[in-house]
Design a protein around this motif. Structure first.
Motif, PDB file in Angstrom:
ATOM      1  N   ASP A   1      61.906  69.588  57.756  1.00  0.00           N
ATOM      2  CA  ASP A   1      63.285  69.341  57.430  1.00  0.00           C
ATOM      3  C   ASP A   1      64.299  70.488  57.680  1.00  0.00           C
ATOM      4  OD1 ASP A   1      62.953  69.418  53.826  1.00  0.00           O
ATOM      5  OD2 ASP A   1      62.582  70.888  55.473  1.00  0.00           O
ATOM      6  N   TYR A   2      63.714  71.503  58.281  1.00  0.00           N
ATOM      7  CA  TYR A   2      64.662  72.584  58.558  1.00  0.00           C
ATOM      8  C   TYR A   2      64.422  73.394  59.967  1.00  0.00           C
ATOM      9  CZ  TYR A   2      66.616  77.238  57.671  1.00  0.00           C
ATOM     10  OH  TYR A   2      67.578  78.794  57.689  1.00  0.00           O
TER      11      TYR A   2
ATOM     12  N   ARG B   1      69.860  71.180  59.263  1.00  0.00           N
ATOM     13  CA  ARG B   1      68.884  69.966  58.379  1.00  0.00           C
ATOM     14  C   ARG B   1      69.142  68.637  58.876  1.00  0.00           C
ATOM     15  NH1 ARG B   1      66.587  73.403  54.630  1.00  0.00           N
ATOM     16  NH2 ARG B   1      67.862  75.307  53.949  1.00  0.00           N
TER      17      ARG B   1
ATOM     18  N   SER C   1      60.321  74.049  59.882  1.00  0.00           N
ATOM     19  CA  SER C   1      59.380  74.081  58.841  1.00  0.00           C
ATOM     20  C   SER C   1      60.215  73.313  57.747  1.00  0.00           C
ATOM     21  CB  SER C   1      59.772  75.594  58.135  1.00  0.00           C
ATOM     22  OG  SER C   1      61.235  75.665  57.814  1.00  0.00           O
ATOM     23  N   ARG C   2      59.688  73.375  56.515  1.00  0.00           N
ATOM     24  CA  ARG C   2      59.907  72.383  55.671  1.00  0.00           C
ATOM     25  C   ARG C   2      60.118  73.093  54.360  1.00  0.00           C
ATOM     26  NH1 ARG C   2      59.705  66.759  54.288  1.00  0.00           N
ATOM     27  NH2 ARG C   2      59.466  66.449  51.841  1.00  0.00           N
ATOM     28  N   GLU C   3      61.163  72.889  53.429  1.00  0.00           N
ATOM     29  CA  GLU C   3      61.070  73.460  52.212  1.00  0.00           C
ATOM     30  C   GLU C   3      60.032  73.011  51.266  1.00  0.00           C
ATOM     31  OE1 GLU C   3      65.219  73.098  51.002  1.00  0.00           O
ATOM     32  OE2 GLU C   3      64.975  74.341  48.950  1.00  0.00           O
ATOM     33  N   GLY C   4      59.738  74.186  50.475  1.00  0.00           N
ATOM     34  CA  GLY C   4      58.555  73.869  49.637  1.00  0.00           C
ATOM     35  C   GLY C   4      57.330  73.792  50.197  1.00  0.00           C
ATOM     36  N   GLY C   5      56.301  73.761  49.452  1.00  0.00           N
ATOM     37  CA  GLY C   5      55.050  73.436  49.644  1.00  0.00           C
ATOM     38  C   GLY C   5      54.584  74.657  50.860  1.00  0.00           C
ATOM     39  N   SER C   6      53.731  74.592  51.519  1.00  0.00           N
ATOM     40  CA  SER C   6      53.213  75.681  52.533  1.00  0.00           C
ATOM     41  C   SER C   6      53.634  75.292  54.041  1.00  0.00           C
ATOM     42  CB  SER C   6      51.789  75.733  52.590  1.00  0.00           C
ATOM     43  OG  SER C   6      51.013  74.524  52.921  1.00  0.00           O
ATOM     44  N   TYR C   7      54.717  74.762  54.159  1.00  0.00           N
ATOM     45  CA  TYR C   7      55.189  74.497  55.706  1.00  0.00           C
ATOM     46  C   TYR C   7      55.902  75.710  56.284  1.00  0.00           C
ATOM     47  CZ  TYR C   7      53.827  69.286  55.567  1.00  0.00           C
ATOM     48  OH  TYR C   7      53.381  68.333  55.459  1.00  0.00           O
ATOM     49  N   ILE C   8      55.130  76.657  56.398  1.00  0.00           N
ATOM     50  CA  ILE C   8      55.827  77.997  56.918  1.00  0.00           C
ATOM     51  C   ILE C   8      56.279  77.776  58.364  1.00  0.00           C
ATOM     52  CG2 ILE C   8      54.380  79.434  55.399  1.00  0.00           C
ATOM     53  CD1 ILE C   8      52.614  79.963  58.250  1.00  0.00           C
ATOM     54  N   PRO C   9      57.133  78.531  58.713  1.00  0.00           N
ATOM     55  CA  PRO C   9      57.766  78.135  59.949  1.00  0.00           C
ATOM     56  C   PRO C   9      56.940  78.213  61.244  1.00  0.00           C
ATOM     57  CG  PRO C   9      59.264  79.618  58.890  1.00  0.00           C
ATOM     58  CD  PRO C   9      57.930  79.426  57.982  1.00  0.00           C
TER      59      PRO C   9
ATOM     60  N   PHE D   1      57.039  78.529  65.324  1.00  0.00           N
ATOM     61  CA  PHE D   1      57.966  78.950  66.555  1.00  0.00           C
ATOM     62  C   PHE D   1      57.905  78.538  67.588  1.00  0.00           C
ATOM     63  CE2 PHE D   1      60.946  82.124  64.300  1.00  0.00           C
ATOM     64  CZ  PHE D   1      60.234  82.454  63.083  1.00  0.00           C
TER      65      PHE D   1
ATOM     66  N   ALA E   1      58.545  79.671  51.262  1.00  0.00           N
ATOM     67  CA  ALA E   1      57.539  79.634  52.459  1.00  0.00           C
ATOM     68  C   ALA E   1      58.463  79.026  53.643  1.00  0.00           C
ATOM     69  CB  ALA E   1      56.387  78.495  52.031  1.00  0.00           C
ATOM     70  N   GLY E   2      59.044  77.730  53.506  1.00  0.00           N
ATOM     71  CA  GLY E   2      59.719  77.119  54.605  1.00  0.00           C
ATOM     72  C   GLY E   2      61.113  76.668  54.174  1.00  0.00           C
TER      73      GLY E   2
END
Lengths: 113, 114
Positions: free
Chosen positions: A31-32, A51, A93-101, A103, B98-99
């Protein structure tokens, strides 16, 4: 696998032209969607981000177009200038949780004067 | 804030030597990332930390690579022994979450292994 596919790998544009770089993602949880710009010898830096609540975001000559149903987003550089010559990375990526970017592979843009 | 700080900016070493890259993240950022950039593979995530704890090191190519974060303001990436194929630009980045937010990259360390 959470992939982001970016194209083209390289792009040559004349000054004043429009540069278009495309990215496609797989994970609908993202969502990002930022774009990073990297000049030679420097680290990537955030250029513009969107977004999924909007389909387009514009900042000066830079515009992100977002197509949620197609899971695609693109960067448009209007009136491209030699100073825009750089490598561009899309990410998701996604805000929150472990959704790191995640690339994309990057696009090397050269704008000829 | 001075941004993410990396040292050294350039490192030239011979095969078999130990290499240590250093990073100081932006104060207050809970996440720290180490990336490697090459022409062939683009930007690869090696490892990332949350509050000084390694979360995912699945991108570390081999046991020759190790990373530590002894406190919130310092991290190291070590290669021992180094090999010519390790030649690349190594970036450190930090972020608040994190994201869903900006990653702030350092200037990178260009590593050349002869």
């Amino acid at each position: 696998q959470q992939q982001v596919k970016q194209s083209p790998q390289s792009l040559i544009v004349q000054k004043g032209g429009i540069s278009i770089i495309n990215c496609a993602y797989e994970n609908t949880a993202f969502d990002y969607f930022p774009w990073y710009q990297q000049f030679p010898g420097k680290g990537p830096a955030l250029l513009i981000a969107i977004r999924p609540d909007v389909s387009e975001k514009k900042e000066g000559r830079f515009t992100i177009s977002f197509n949620k149903s197609a899971k695609q987003f693109s960067l448009h550089i209007m009136d491209s200038q030699p100073g825009d010559s750089a490598t561009y990375f899309c990410a998701a990526s996604r805000e929150g949780g472990s959704y790191i970017p995640t690339f994309g592979r990057g696009t090397s843009l050269i704008v000829h004067p | 804030d001075a941004g993410v700080i990396q040292s050294p900016r350039h490192e030239v070493t011979e095969m078999g030597q130990e290499v240590t890259l250093r990073c100081k993240p932006i104060s207050g950022h809970d996440y720290l990332f180490w990336y490697r950039q090459t022409m062939m593979r683009g930007l690869e995530l090696l490892i990332y930390f949350n509050n000084n704890v390694p979360i995912d090191d699945s991108g570390m190519p081999e046991d020759r690579f190790s990373a530590k974060m002894p406190n919130a303001s310092f991290s190291t990436l070590k290669i021992q022994p180094s090999e010519p194929r390790d030649s690349a630009v190594y970036f450190c980045a930090s972020s608040l979450i994190a994201g869903g937010d900006t990653q702030y990259f350092g200037p990178g360390t260009r590593l050349t292994v002869l």
